[in-house]
Write a protein that holds these residues in place. Sequence first.
Motif: not given
Length: 220
Positions: A61, A63, A108, A191, A193, A211-213, A215
């Motif tokens: 992932q 983000s 992460d 995606g 959040v 976090t926004v990302g 994967r």
Amino acid sequence: MTKLLPLFAAALVASAGAAAAGGFVPVVAETPVTAPAPAPVVITPQAAPSGDWTGLYLGGQLSFGQLGYERDDGDAGEADLDGAVGGLHAGYLRDFGRIVAGAEVAYDWADLKVDDEDEVTFDAGADLEGIARAGLRLGYDGGRVLPYATGGYARANLSEELAGSGEDSADGYYFGGGVEYAVTDRFSLGGEVLRHEFDLDVDGLDTGLTTVGVRAAYRF
């Protein structure tokens, strides 16, 4: 009469010779040649993903994260750290029909810097270097699409001991949601959040990481 017979015999001999030389040419009707019809082209469509989410998976992932330090009373100021957050995850899902449930662990690495627009009026103490997570996932089987909610335990690893606590890590929790799409039976994209809340063991100091990302995962 006797004079005509030799002439008649000569005519018969002449006609027989001409027939023998040229012969009779029979008329042969031409048969049209028909080209064979081309074989039909059969296009076999590729099999679509089955929509069964059961199994182990492993992925990564990436983000954008924002970590905020803030005093409860709001008088001592705040600090926001923005930057990239990315790592690896692994888990297991079980498809029960309409409901999909499972567990996941993730880690992460973070590269967060203080926002240049922030006026830091207190020592936040340390930068965030990494986040470990272990939690549950609960989703709805929409065929190739899996919307889900997730949550569980989170642990923050700091770059140094946090001022006022003497700890270089902090426990907490996370919650959030996302959508995953099965590109094939083995590969999926999605995606997500997430919101993380950490207990820094410092009186009056709250912190949270959002976090926004995206994967991607390989399903076994």
